[in-house]
Scaffold this active site. Sequence first.
Site, PDB file in Angstrom:
ATOM      1  N   ARG A  22       0.794  -1.078   0.199  1.00  0.00           N
ATOM      2  CA  ARG A  22      -0.028   0.073  -0.025  1.00  0.00           C
ATOM      3  C   ARG A  22       1.070   1.469  -0.036  1.00  0.00           C
ATOM      4  NH1 ARG A  22      -3.400  -2.812  -1.637  1.00  0.00           N
ATOM      5  NH2 ARG A  22      -5.460  -3.161  -1.075  1.00  0.00           N
ATOM      6  N   HIS A  55      -0.963   0.021 -10.236  1.00  0.00           N
ATOM      7  CA  HIS A  55      -1.547  -1.119  -9.107  1.00  0.00           C
ATOM      8  C   HIS A  55      -2.028  -2.106  -9.637  1.00  0.00           C
ATOM      9  CE1 HIS A  55      -3.791  -0.976  -5.112  1.00  0.00           C
ATOM     10  NE2 HIS A  55      -3.350  -2.149  -5.360  1.00  0.00           N
TER      11      HIS A  55
END
Length: 307
Positions: free
Chosen positions: A222, A270
Amino acid sequence: MLYLYSPEQQDHYHRLLQEALPDWSVASWPQEVNTEAVTHVVTWKPPVNFFSRFPNLQVIFTLGAGVDKFLQRDDIPDHVTIIRLTDAGMAQQMTEYALYGLLHYQRQMDIYRRQQQAGIWQPQPTRLARNTRVTVLGLGQLGMQVAQNLAQLGYPVSGWSRQPRTIDNVRCVHGCAALDDLLKETDVLFSVLPSTTETQHLLNAQRLALLPKDAALINAGRGTLIDQDALLDLLNQQHLRFVLLDVFAEEPLPATHSFWQHPSVLITPHVAADTIPEEAVAQIAANMQALASGHPVQGMVDRHRGY
Protein backbone atom coordinates in the site's frame (compact mmCIF):
# COMPACT_ATOMS: atom_id res chain seq x y z
CA MET A 1 -29.43 -14.55 -0.66
CA LEU A 2 -25.99 -13.58 -1.92
CA TYR A 3 -25.63 -10.23 -3.69
CA LEU A 4 -22.78 -9.43 -6.08
CA TYR A 5 -21.31 -6.04 -6.92
CA SER A 6 -18.42 -6.22 -9.38
CA PRO A 7 -19.32 -4.12 -12.44
CA GLU A 8 -16.11 -4.87 -14.36
CA GLN A 9 -16.68 -8.65 -14.45
CA GLN A 10 -20.25 -8.94 -13.23
CA ASP A 11 -21.59 -11.61 -15.59
CA HIS A 12 -18.49 -13.78 -15.21
CA TYR A 13 -18.56 -13.69 -11.41
CA HIS A 14 -22.32 -14.26 -11.32
CA ARG A 15 -22.03 -17.42 -13.41
CA LEU A 16 -19.12 -18.75 -11.36
CA LEU A 17 -20.83 -18.05 -8.04
CA GLN A 18 -24.08 -19.68 -9.12
CA GLU A 19 -22.21 -22.77 -10.31
CA ALA A 20 -20.16 -22.99 -7.10
CA LEU A 21 -23.16 -22.33 -4.83
CA PRO A 22 -26.13 -24.13 -6.44
CA ASP A 23 -28.18 -24.01 -3.24
CA TRP A 24 -27.92 -20.22 -2.98
CA SER A 25 -29.87 -17.52 -4.74
CA VAL A 26 -27.32 -15.20 -6.36
CA ALA A 27 -28.32 -11.72 -7.51
CA SER A 28 -26.17 -9.06 -9.15
CA TRP A 29 -26.20 -5.27 -9.11
CA PRO A 30 -28.23 -3.39 -10.35
CA GLN A 31 -30.84 -6.13 -10.13
CA GLU A 32 -33.73 -5.24 -7.83
CA VAL A 33 -34.02 -7.64 -4.91
CA ASN A 34 -35.69 -7.96 -1.54
CA THR A 35 -32.93 -6.25 0.43
CA GLU A 36 -34.05 -7.91 3.67
CA ALA A 37 -33.25 -11.31 2.14
CA VAL A 38 -29.61 -10.43 1.43
CA THR A 39 -27.31 -11.91 4.07
CA HIS A 40 -24.05 -12.23 2.13
CA VAL A 41 -22.34 -9.82 -0.27
CA VAL A 42 -19.44 -10.39 -2.66
CA THR A 43 -17.92 -7.11 -3.80
CA TRP A 44 -15.01 -4.84 -4.62
CA LYS A 45 -15.05 -1.02 -4.50
CA PRO A 46 -18.79 -0.66 -3.82
CA PRO A 47 -20.27 2.88 -3.89
CA VAL A 48 -20.93 5.04 -0.83
CA ASN A 49 -23.69 3.72 1.48
CA PHE A 50 -23.92 0.52 -0.55
CA PHE A 51 -24.26 -1.73 2.50
CA SER A 52 -26.86 0.41 4.28
CA ARG A 53 -29.67 -1.10 2.19
CA PHE A 54 -29.15 -4.60 3.62
CA PRO A 55 -30.53 -4.71 7.20
CA ASN A 56 -29.81 -8.43 7.65
CA LEU A 57 -26.28 -8.44 6.24
CA GLN A 58 -24.03 -10.98 7.96
CA VAL A 59 -20.92 -11.47 5.81
CA ILE A 60 -18.97 -9.46 3.23
CA PHE A 61 -16.55 -11.27 0.93
CA THR A 62 -14.05 -8.89 -0.67
CA LEU A 63 -12.63 -9.60 -4.12
CA GLY A 64 -9.13 -8.59 -3.05
CA ALA A 65 -6.58 -9.00 -0.29
CA GLY A 66 -6.53 -5.40 0.94
CA VAL A 67 -9.42 -4.30 3.18
CA ASP A 68 -8.37 -0.81 4.31
CA LYS A 69 -11.08 0.87 2.21
CA PHE A 70 -13.73 -1.38 3.76
CA LEU A 71 -12.58 -0.62 7.29
CA GLN A 72 -12.79 3.11 6.62
CA ARG A 73 -16.49 2.93 5.70
CA ASP A 74 -19.34 3.90 8.03
CA ASP A 75 -22.04 1.74 6.39
CA ILE A 76 -20.74 -1.64 7.66
CA PRO A 77 -22.05 -2.50 11.15
CA ASP A 78 -19.58 -3.91 13.66
CA HIS A 79 -21.33 -7.29 13.77
CA VAL A 80 -20.80 -7.93 10.05
CA THR A 81 -17.97 -10.35 9.29
CA ILE A 82 -15.50 -9.26 6.59
CA ILE A 83 -13.56 -11.98 4.79
CA ARG A 84 -10.76 -11.10 2.38
CA LEU A 85 -9.04 -13.20 -0.26
CA THR A 86 -5.79 -14.75 0.92
CA ASP A 87 -4.40 -15.77 -2.46
CA ALA A 88 -6.79 -16.45 -5.36
CA GLY A 89 -3.93 -16.62 -7.84
CA MET A 90 -2.21 -13.50 -6.49
CA ALA A 91 0.81 -15.14 -4.83
CA GLN A 92 2.33 -16.32 -8.11
CA GLN A 93 1.78 -12.91 -9.69
CA MET A 94 3.27 -11.17 -6.68
CA THR A 95 6.34 -13.40 -6.88
CA GLU A 96 6.73 -12.55 -10.56
CA TYR A 97 6.45 -8.84 -9.81
CA ALA A 98 9.00 -9.02 -7.01
CA LEU A 99 11.34 -11.10 -9.16
CA TYR A 100 11.09 -8.65 -12.05
CA GLY A 101 12.13 -5.76 -9.83
CA LEU A 102 14.80 -7.87 -8.16
CA LEU A 103 16.35 -8.92 -11.47
CA HIS A 104 16.12 -5.38 -12.81
CA TYR A 105 18.31 -4.38 -9.87
CA GLN A 106 20.60 -7.42 -9.61
CA ARG A 107 21.32 -7.57 -13.37
CA GLN A 108 21.69 -3.77 -13.36
CA MET A 109 19.15 -3.12 -16.10
CA ASP A 110 18.51 0.35 -14.72
CA ILE A 111 22.20 1.20 -15.22
CA TYR A 112 22.25 -0.32 -18.70
CA ARG A 113 19.15 1.67 -19.62
CA ARG A 114 20.86 4.93 -18.69
CA GLN A 115 23.99 3.82 -20.55
CA GLN A 116 21.90 3.09 -23.64
CA GLN A 117 20.37 6.55 -23.54
CA ALA A 118 23.86 8.04 -23.31
CA GLY A 119 25.34 5.78 -26.01
CA ILE A 120 27.72 4.10 -23.55
CA TRP A 121 28.94 0.49 -24.05
CA GLN A 122 30.21 -0.51 -20.61
CA PRO A 123 29.70 -3.96 -19.04
CA GLN A 124 29.03 -3.82 -15.30
CA PRO A 125 30.51 -6.22 -12.71
CA THR A 126 28.54 -9.44 -12.33
CA ARG A 127 26.34 -9.72 -9.26
CA LEU A 128 25.07 -13.15 -8.24
CA ALA A 129 21.79 -13.98 -6.56
CA ARG A 130 23.58 -15.28 -3.49
CA ASN A 131 25.15 -11.86 -3.02
CA THR A 132 21.86 -9.93 -3.24
CA ARG A 133 20.15 -9.65 0.13
CA VAL A 134 16.35 -9.50 -0.06
CA THR A 135 13.96 -8.44 2.68
CA VAL A 136 10.21 -9.06 2.45
CA LEU A 137 8.01 -6.80 4.57
CA GLY A 138 4.77 -8.55 5.46
CA LEU A 139 4.63 -12.32 5.93
CA GLY A 140 0.97 -13.04 5.41
CA GLN A 141 -0.16 -15.51 2.76
CA LEU A 142 1.27 -13.49 -0.13
CA GLY A 143 4.50 -12.32 1.51
CA MET A 144 5.27 -15.75 2.89
CA GLN A 145 5.03 -17.36 -0.54
CA VAL A 146 7.11 -14.62 -2.17
CA ALA A 147 9.82 -15.08 0.45
CA GLN A 148 9.83 -18.86 0.00
CA ASN A 149 9.94 -18.63 -3.80
CA LEU A 150 12.83 -16.15 -3.83
CA ALA A 151 14.77 -18.23 -1.31
CA GLN A 152 14.38 -21.27 -3.57
CA LEU A 153 16.00 -19.25 -6.36
CA GLY A 154 19.14 -18.81 -4.29
CA TYR A 155 18.64 -15.36 -2.80
CA PRO A 156 19.40 -14.81 0.90
CA VAL A 157 15.92 -13.80 2.07
CA SER A 158 14.82 -12.23 5.34
CA GLY A 159 11.24 -11.53 6.31
CA TRP A 160 9.72 -9.01 8.69
CA SER A 161 6.30 -9.04 10.31
CA ARG A 162 4.60 -7.60 13.35
CA GLN A 163 4.05 -11.05 14.86
CA PRO A 164 6.59 -13.93 14.96
CA ARG A 165 6.70 -16.15 11.88
CA THR A 166 8.66 -19.27 10.91
CA ILE A 167 9.37 -19.97 7.22
CA ASP A 168 11.75 -22.58 5.86
CA ASN A 169 14.99 -21.07 4.47
CA VAL A 170 13.91 -17.54 5.40
CA ARG A 171 15.31 -15.58 8.32
CA CYS A 172 12.25 -14.16 10.08
CA VAL A 173 12.28 -11.23 12.51
CA HIS A 174 9.50 -9.14 14.02
CA GLY A 175 9.00 -5.85 15.80
CA CYS A 176 10.09 -2.30 14.97
CA ALA A 177 13.50 -2.58 16.63
CA ALA A 178 14.34 -5.61 14.51
CA LEU A 179 13.16 -3.78 11.38
CA ASP A 180 15.68 -0.99 11.86
CA ASP A 181 18.56 -3.45 12.09
CA LEU A 182 17.27 -5.48 9.15
CA LEU A 183 17.06 -2.50 6.80
CA LYS A 184 20.78 -1.91 7.23
CA GLU A 185 21.42 -5.40 5.81
CA THR A 186 19.07 -5.16 2.83
CA ASP A 187 19.93 -4.72 -0.84
CA VAL A 188 16.39 -5.08 -2.19
CA LEU A 189 13.40 -4.28 0.02
CA PHE A 190 10.06 -5.71 -1.12
CA SER A 191 6.85 -4.73 0.66
CA VAL A 192 3.47 -6.38 0.55
CA LEU A 193 2.26 -4.88 3.83
CA PRO A 194 -1.40 -3.88 4.23
CA SER A 195 -2.53 -0.37 5.14
CA THR A 196 -3.12 -0.07 8.90
CA THR A 197 -2.50 2.56 11.55
CA GLU A 198 0.72 0.73 12.42
CA THR A 199 2.05 0.69 8.84
CA GLN A 200 1.24 4.34 8.05
CA HIS A 201 4.63 5.82 7.01
CA LEU A 202 6.40 2.85 8.54
CA LEU A 203 9.11 3.64 6.01
CA ASN A 204 9.70 7.24 7.02
CA ALA A 205 12.75 9.36 6.26
CA GLN A 206 14.75 7.87 9.13
CA ARG A 207 14.07 4.24 8.21
CA LEU A 208 14.52 4.71 4.47
CA ALA A 209 17.93 6.24 5.17
CA LEU A 210 18.93 3.02 6.98
CA LEU A 211 18.98 1.16 3.67
CA PRO A 212 22.54 0.86 2.32
CA LYS A 213 23.63 3.20 -0.45
CA ASP A 214 22.54 1.92 -3.88
CA ALA A 215 19.82 -0.31 -2.42
CA ALA A 216 16.47 -0.80 -4.19
CA LEU A 217 12.86 -0.64 -3.04
CA ILE A 218 9.83 -2.45 -4.49
CA ASN A 219 6.40 -1.57 -3.08
CA ALA A 220 3.41 -3.74 -3.99
CA GLY A 221 1.54 -3.40 -0.68
CA ARG A 222 0.00 0.00 0.00
CA GLY A 223 1.22 3.49 -0.83
CA THR A 224 0.63 4.83 2.69
CA LEU A 225 3.52 2.69 3.91
CA ILE A 226 6.10 5.11 2.50
CA ASP A 227 6.83 8.77 3.11
CA GLN A 228 6.91 9.63 -0.60
CA ASP A 229 8.66 12.98 -0.11
CA ALA A 230 11.42 11.32 1.90
CA LEU A 231 11.77 8.62 -0.75
CA LEU A 232 12.09 11.26 -3.46
CA ASP A 233 14.79 13.06 -1.46
CA LEU A 234 16.85 9.88 -1.11
CA LEU A 235 16.52 9.20 -4.84
CA ASN A 236 17.64 12.72 -5.68
CA GLN A 237 20.59 12.30 -3.33
CA GLN A 238 21.41 9.05 -5.19
CA HIS A 239 21.31 7.15 -1.93
CA LEU A 240 18.81 4.68 -3.40
CA ARG A 241 19.58 3.38 -6.89
CA PHE A 242 16.20 2.12 -8.08
CA VAL A 243 12.57 1.87 -6.98
CA LEU A 244 9.65 -0.03 -8.48
CA LEU A 245 6.32 1.34 -7.26
CA ASP A 246 2.92 -0.22 -7.88
CA VAL A 247 0.96 1.62 -5.17
CA PHE A 248 0.78 5.23 -4.04
CA ALA A 249 -0.72 7.41 -1.33
CA GLU A 250 -3.02 8.87 -3.99
CA GLU A 251 -4.25 6.75 -6.89
CA PRO A 252 -4.15 7.35 -9.76
CA LEU A 253 -0.79 9.01 -9.19
CA PRO A 254 -1.23 12.70 -10.14
CA ALA A 255 0.20 13.52 -13.56
CA THR A 256 2.32 16.29 -12.05
CA HIS A 257 4.06 14.03 -9.51
CA SER A 258 7.86 13.93 -9.72
CA PHE A 259 7.88 10.12 -9.72
CA TRP A 260 6.62 10.01 -13.31
CA GLN A 261 9.74 11.48 -14.90
CA HIS A 262 12.34 10.40 -12.34
CA PRO A 263 15.11 8.33 -13.98
CA SER A 264 15.36 5.97 -11.00
CA VAL A 265 11.65 5.23 -10.65
CA LEU A 266 9.64 2.58 -12.48
CA ILE A 267 5.85 2.92 -12.10
CA THR A 268 3.02 0.43 -12.62
CA PRO A 269 -0.70 1.26 -12.03
CA HIS A 270 -1.55 -1.06 -9.11
CA VAL A 271 -1.29 -4.24 -11.17
CA ALA A 272 1.25 -6.31 -9.22
CA ALA A 273 -1.33 -9.03 -8.55
CA ASP A 274 -4.86 -9.21 -9.96
CA THR A 275 -7.63 -11.41 -8.63
CA ILE A 276 -8.31 -14.52 -10.73
CA PRO A 277 -12.13 -14.95 -10.74
CA GLU A 278 -12.15 -18.75 -10.81
CA GLU A 279 -9.79 -19.03 -7.86
CA ALA A 280 -11.53 -16.23 -5.95
CA VAL A 281 -14.93 -17.90 -6.26
CA ALA A 282 -13.51 -21.28 -5.23
CA GLN A 283 -12.09 -19.66 -2.10
CA ILE A 284 -15.36 -17.84 -1.34
CA ALA A 285 -17.38 -21.04 -1.76
CA ALA A 286 -14.99 -22.95 0.54
CA ASN A 287 -15.25 -20.23 3.17
CA MET A 288 -19.05 -20.22 2.99
CA GLN A 289 -19.05 -23.95 3.62
CA ALA A 290 -16.60 -23.47 6.50
CA LEU A 291 -18.82 -20.80 8.05
CA ALA A 292 -21.87 -23.02 7.79
CA SER A 293 -20.10 -25.96 9.41
CA GLY A 294 -18.27 -23.99 12.08
CA HIS A 295 -14.83 -24.76 10.67
CA PRO A 296 -11.93 -22.26 10.49
CA VAL A 297 -12.25 -19.60 7.80
CA GLN A 298 -9.32 -18.26 5.79
CA GLY A 299 -9.05 -14.50 5.48
CA MET A 300 -11.38 -13.46 8.30
CA VAL A 301 -10.55 -9.82 9.04
CA ASP A 302 -9.57 -8.63 12.49
CA ARG A 303 -10.80 -5.04 12.49
CA HIS A 304 -8.41 -4.04 15.27
CA ARG A 305 -5.38 -5.21 13.33
CA GLY A 306 -6.71 -3.88 10.04
CA TYR A 307 -6.30 -7.10 8.04
